[in-house]
Design a protein around this motif. Structure first.
Motif: not given
Lengths: 92, 573
Positions: B23-29
């Motif tokens: 999976x893409x490591x998606x981090x949101x602020x």
């Protein structure tokens, strides 16, 4: 505060195992320890217990570094780290 | 439910499915409330210790088999416990109220940028290590444990879209019962890895990832190319019996492992193995092998976060020579085509298999080639090392490569570096144009090794990665045998050795034909050794030669296979 200087004599400088050895030794002391590369582009002192900061100094063979410690075991800490550096990290 | 796919690595596995979805490591602020600070800090410590445990088990796992890889994980553990990083993350959470994932991403990215901007390449490479630790930590925080193939907690059947070299570099193969994928043919990376570890594999199963969820029981019958999802009691019983029989056959073949490979009338063969990382299976089988006919050097580039230095490569090659204590044929960097490597500047091409592959890439980026050859020549002092060039098209390629290698040799001599007095140089025969001028090649190199996978692909004009073309990828096409016959005969006139290091040489039916065509050296994946040794021990040379002549006169691959199956029934099974 206790201060000491040493010249790096091992070929790989402080980027592979020697860098980790240096940090691990620094972590054995309570004192706050800083290190800077007197031959680097930027002679800012960084936390000697941080591998990433230490790497960021780009310390190579022939560079002179300064180690500063402040705390109850400052003298032992600096002496031990200087000894490690001048011994060539057991590589030489 | 029964699904069909390409059988890529023989065997039969029964077990629970583990879905691998990188999976893409998606981090949101995002921020936390002030009263959540202490809880977040506790979580941070917990995830850190989770990652520490992962790294600890990797270190233990690699310490003896691959100490260099273990060192990388040791370095990662240091980074995880870096005082400065730790302090900043705590500040971001405690003072700036960042949520955990956002704090980790911000701080790690800052440090990795700090290193990636350095002048000295050696220091710059360490930025990748910081990124690796960041990803590990984020995966743990985001609950994306499934992407870590390196920390499987029990034996499973791995289901995925495709396995990339970077996925398999740290795969714990003891915990893999079987591999099933959506794409990939018999010669894709997944297939090669599976075969080199003796893991049953079925590839190219249409819509696989929609059919499995993970956790369900499956039977992977890689002899028939059939996947049975949630088998009935009856099916399960039947397949367990089949598995038992299969294992019995394998063990009877393995009885041939420590025997000399000699035909009934006394013609002796040398049987070698192809190695990669090198892994445990390869090291374990080494005593039965006469030589290492193909040492794929790419693994170094795949497992290293940056480009491996000359020193790193030298140490790795020296270790392989000292571990295997056999002549080692090192294939120089073979990238391009299906093999891409994150840290190398590979061009985007419409036809990568017809593009800047192997030696072509090395000429374009001479610095990589030179670093590798220097490391190899230095290592040559510690055992018998031969150099082999991949993807050779014409004589100019050979002249040019020889010139570079000779210059590096002179340079090392001047530096007073110890080296073997002579390092044999050979080429891979993978392109028909070079096979057809083997007589000229013989004047310039010490040996050739036929890479049958690529030779097949380039002779039949079939992209071996394209699952829609698997019917066209016919390794037993008579044209391929004709080409090999011609090339072998022409090259052998020089008295120099011809070996086969492609998949065909590890197939007992094909090995007998190749023997009949004059091949005396075979190099293969370790699990194939037993069956090939057995086949070659049970024939006479006269028989193999007449069999080969008949094959050369045939029209279709099916005809060849049927003929060989009939003639060789009984001792190739």
């Amino acid at each position: 505060m206790y201060v000491g200087q040493a010249v790096i004599i091992n070929k790989t400088g402080l980027h592979a195992r020697p860098a980790y050895d240096f940090v691990n030794l620094a972590k054995e002391y309570n004192s706050e320890i800083k290190v800077r590369n007197l031959n680097g582009d930027d002679s800012q002192a960084v936390n000697a217990k941080s591998i990433v900061f230490l790497l960021s100094l780009g310390i190579c063979e022939g560079d002179k570094i300064e180690i500063m410690a402040k705390g109850n075991d400052e003298e032992e800490a600096v002496t031990a780290l200087i000894n490690l550096v001048v011994s060539g990290f057991n590589e030489v | 439910m029964i699904c069909k796919g390409n059988k890529a690595s023989e065997g039969l596995g029964i077990g629970e499915v583990f879905c691998y979805r990188p999976a893409e490591l998606k981090v949101v602020q995002s921020y936390i409330a002030e009263n959540e600070v202490s809880e977040t800090l506790v979580q941070y410590e917990a995830f850190k210790s989770d990652v520490k445990n992962q790294l600890d088990s990797l270190i233990v796992q690699f310490q003896t088999v691959d100490p260099d890889q273990a060192k990388i994980f040791l370095a990662h553990r240091e980074i995880l416990h870096d005082d400065a990083i730790d302090e900043e993350i705590r500040n971001k959470i405690g003072k700036d109220l960042y949520d955990l994932a956002w704090a980790v991403e911000t701080v790690y990215d800052g440090f990795s940028r700090l290193l990636s901007e350095m002048k000295n390449e050696l220091f710059r490479e360490r930025a990748q290590d910081v990124k690796d630790v960041r990803n590990r930590l984020l995966r743990s925080i985001l609950g994306l444990k499934c992407s870590a193939l390196s920390s499987l907690d029990k034996p499973v059947v791995i289901a995925c879209h495709d396995l990339l070299p970077s996925d398999t570099a740290t795969l714990d193969c003891h915990k893999v019962i079987a591999i099933i994928t959506e794409t990939g043919g018999e010669t894709s990376h997944s297939a090669i890895i599976a075969r080199s570890y003796g893991i049953p594999a079925i590839l190219g199963i249409d819509g696989l990832m929609d059919k499995v969820q993970g956790g369900e029981l499956v039977v992977v019958d890689a002899m028939e190319g059939e996947l049975i999802i949630v088998p009935t009691e009856e099916q399960l019983k039947e397949y367990k019996e089949k598995q038992k029989q299969y294992l019995a056959t394998v063990s009877s073949q393995n009885a041939y492992l420590d025997k000399l490979s000699m035909t009934k009338d006394g013609v002796r063969f040398e049987i070698g193995i192809n190695i990669g990382s090198p892994n445990e299976v390869e090291v374990k089988q080494a005593p039965y092998a006469d030589f290492v006919g193909l040492f794929r050097s790419e693994f170094l580039y795949m497992t290293s976060p940056g480009l491996p230095s000359e020193e790193d490569q030298f140490k790795a090659y020296k270790r392989v020579l000292e571990t295997f204590k056999r002549p080692i044929t090192l294939r120089t960097l073979d990238v391009g085509g299906d093999k891409s490597i994150p840290c190398l500047p590979l061009p985007k091409e419409d036809n990568p298999f017809l593009g800047q592959r192997g030696l072509r890439f090395c000429f374009e980026h001479k610095e990589f080639f030179e670093t590798q050859v220097r490391a190899a020549l230095r290592a040559s002092y510690y055992g018998e090392l031969h150099l082999m060039l991949p993807m050779v098209t014409n004589m100019d390629d050979i002249y040019k490569a020889k010139e570079i290698i000779l210059a590096l040799r002179d340079e090392l001599l001047k530096e007073g570096v110890p080296m073997a007095p002579k390092t044999k140089l050979g080429i891979m025969v993978e392109i028909p144009s070079i096979a057809l001028i083997a007589d000229h090649v013989a004047k310039e190199v010490d040996f050739i090794s036929i890479g049958t996978n690529d030779l097949c692909q380039y002779t039949l004009a079939v992209d071996r990665m394209n699952p829609n073309l698997s019917d066209y990828y016919q390794s037993f096409h008579p044209a391929l045998f004709k080409l090999i016959a011609f090339c072998t005969e022409e090259f052998r006139k020089s008295g120099k050795p011809v070996s086969v290091c492609g998949e065909l040489g590890g197939h007992p039916l094909a090995a007998v034909v190749l023997a009949g065509l004059g091949v005396r050296k075979f190099s293969m994946n370790p699990p194939s050794m037993g069956k090939v040794k057995r086949a070659l021990t049970e024939i006479t040379m006269d028989f193999a030669e007449s069999l080969a002549q008949n094959v050369l006169s045939m029209a279709t691959a099916d005809e060849v296979i049927n003929y060989l199956e009939t003639e060789l029934r009984g001792f190739t099974g």
